[in-house]
Write a protein that holds these residues in place. Sequence first.
Motif, PDB file in Angstrom:
ATOM      1  N   GLU A 270      43.692  47.567  39.596  1.00 33.55           N
ATOM      2  CA  GLU A 270      42.542  46.889  40.203  1.00 33.55           C
ATOM      3  C   GLU A 270      43.007  45.703  41.048  1.00 33.55           C
ATOM      4  OE1 GLU A 270      39.051  48.052  36.987  1.00 33.55           O
ATOM      5  OE2 GLU A 270      39.957  46.057  36.887  1.00 33.55           O
TER       6      GLU A 270
ATOM      7  N   GLU B 106      45.833  45.562  42.518  1.00 37.62           N
ATOM      8  CA  GLU B 106      46.482  46.145  43.694  1.00 37.62           C
ATOM      9  C   GLU B 106      45.447  46.506  44.764  1.00 37.62           C
ATOM     10  OE1 GLU B 106      49.643  46.368  44.312  1.00 37.62           O
ATOM     11  OE2 GLU B 106      49.654  47.673  46.068  1.00 37.62           O
ATOM     12  N   VAL B 107      44.336  47.091  44.346  1.00 34.77           N
ATOM     13  CA  VAL B 107      43.290  47.428  45.311  1.00 34.77           C
ATOM     14  C   VAL B 107      42.836  46.154  46.034  1.00 34.77           C
ATOM     15  CG1 VAL B 107      40.945  48.324  45.613  1.00 34.77           C
ATOM     16  CG2 VAL B 107      42.482  49.408  43.964  1.00 34.77           C
ATOM     17  N   ARG B 108      42.640  45.091  45.260  1.00 33.81           N
ATOM     18  CA  ARG B 108      42.126  43.854  45.854  1.00 33.81           C
ATOM     19  C   ARG B 108      43.176  43.178  46.742  1.00 33.81           C
ATOM     20  NH1 ARG B 108      37.158  41.620  44.020  1.00 33.81           N
ATOM     21  NH2 ARG B 108      37.912  39.766  45.122  1.00 33.81           N
TER      22      ARG B 108
END
Lengths: 381, 315
Positions: free
Chosen positions: B219, B221-223
């Motif tokens: 999560e 990493e996505v952000r």
Amino acid sequence: MDFDWSDDDLAFRAELRAFVAANLPEDWAKISSEGPGGADLVAFSQGFCEKLAERGWLTQHWPAEFGGRDASAWRHQILGEEMWGNAEPRGPRYMTVNWVGPSIMHFGTEEQKALHLPRIARGDVVWCQGFSEPGAGSDLAALRTSAIRDGDDYVVNGSKIWTSYVNHADYCYLVARTDPDSRGRQGISAILLPMDLPGIELREIPGLLGKKYFHEVFLRDVRVPIACRLGPEHDGWGVVTYTLAYERVGAAHYDRAARVLDAIAAEAGRKGLLESDAILERLGEARAAIEVARLLTYRVIDLREKQSPPTPDTNLARVAGTWAVRMTGDLLLEVFGAEGLVYGSEADAYFRLSQWAGVASGTTEIQLNLIAGHQLRLPRE
Amino acid sequence: MDLDWNDDQRAILDALRVLLDQHAGQERAAELARDDAYDTALHAALADAGYLEISLADDAGLLEAAMLVDAVAGAAGSVSIGASALIAPALVGAVPPDPVALARAGERGPVRFGAHAAQVLVDDGDEARLVELGDRRGEPVETNYALPMGRLPDPLPAGRSLGAGSSARLRRLWRLALAAECHGAMRAAMDLTARYVSERRQFGRAIGSFQAIQHRFAECEVRVQGGRWLMLEAAHQGAPAGAVELAAGYATRTALQVFNELHQFTGAMGFTREHPLHTWTLRLQLLRLELGGPGMHYRQAARVRWGRAARGGTR
């Protein structure tokens, strides 16, 4: 690095917007309120897709030899944004041009290409995706539906579930176990199954998202010619993986979310809620989530345009897209209030369908697993 | 559309990494942080090699400046890279030779580089001002948060007005630089911690193999990646209103999440000076407060997009 659209792309988007405005009927909100698989929308999508096809837009990103125009992946994404942003007037046919066609182009025999691609390019065929089973959801490789050779046919037995659009479909992109002694990812094949074969039965599953939304498919001694298999026998996991890389960002959910967020802000303005720091902050945060989903999706399109093999960027984009939809849906209901709970109201359809964004087309948890393994390279157990 | 660096940008980055390997990095940052010191040598090296003027070159601009700020933050540089290489050149058309601090009129709290700056760019309502401190330098404050901080002289000299409406431009550039700096620090901290959880074993297995850690890491990493694209697009477009507020809001909100999660994954070891995580994470606590923090960035983004209906509040 360049984030600007070309002049041609800008002109195309403008032309497309004018076309959409001229071709969506007045009662479009009602027609589209059950999602892309709603009966009214499926019926509407036939004529709409034919018009897109006449203009060469429906499959413009396909190679010319298959009825396309060799247009860029970006051009198809513009189409996807203007379609999904307007509640997807292509109905289930978006899926057919996004990934069914490209998958057949990549793995299909000449006969399969000749049979399927022209129909898809004309927009007059609906496909569904026969992946999930009662015992194989996130764990797709646990699928048990079997397709056993018998002469020139496979005999298919088993069941599929959550099969969107199956009640309208002419074909099913089915995955089944062709090697009965296999387990996991081995021994699976993809089959292009005509839905009018004897032995296929549907059951409607009453759902929370709308009317006639979920279906289960039962396959009992369905005889399908071996010539309908797509790609190598017993080695269909690669076909599935290729397919999913296209499917996961196939729908431009962020574009619809952006338009809904504008409607939320307008409603908030009418109610005087834009004086509230809390509402303003949440509007800004949702807008950021939508923009992140757009840009992570653009990275996937950029790589596709450069002929890169699929990367975990697809999973990042998928997770960000889910967050954007959920955040927008949650805020929508809070700003519209109880009116949004009235079936068929302005806020109802988007909120209703937004609730399962983290489940549809593969759960968020599976995307996070893939990011952890393939992007962050964290160790397996 | 092309979301890869072009050959020129890649060449700049490659050369920059060589310089940063030589003059910056975790050990250097830790050494400087012990004394709340400014990295005068790194500042000089960047200036001598022409990097601080990058946005003024004919074939470069804010995108290259953001790329530079990101890279210097990733190398844990203790220099006023955002103000010196991105904000000041775009605002006044020249690169100040000495460290630059950023301040808002009416706010008296300590600021980054407040005791080291020779110049201050001040957000003074409608207009921005460039203040030469001369002999009246700021006073250092002791801080735990990686970058040297200080209190500026009070009252500040009036300085030179940069024109009516210039403060809006200052805030936009400031937000862009903030997003770039947050990203550089977060990326480095994420990479470090991905290695740590792959090596650290408990219960007979690497802790990074537990799903409890994998999902939260993914999560983040996505952000972090999503925020990078927001920042780069805003830079490419010239730091327009709306885009920069979103980029800063997303980056600074992510900064807190990344701080909390990476320190949680690293356990007690992450709260020591012997483990290098602090080099990148502590500064996130400082960066996320500037210009009112994520809530203010997001509210301003909403006001920009939804205009008249959303008037009220400030900046």
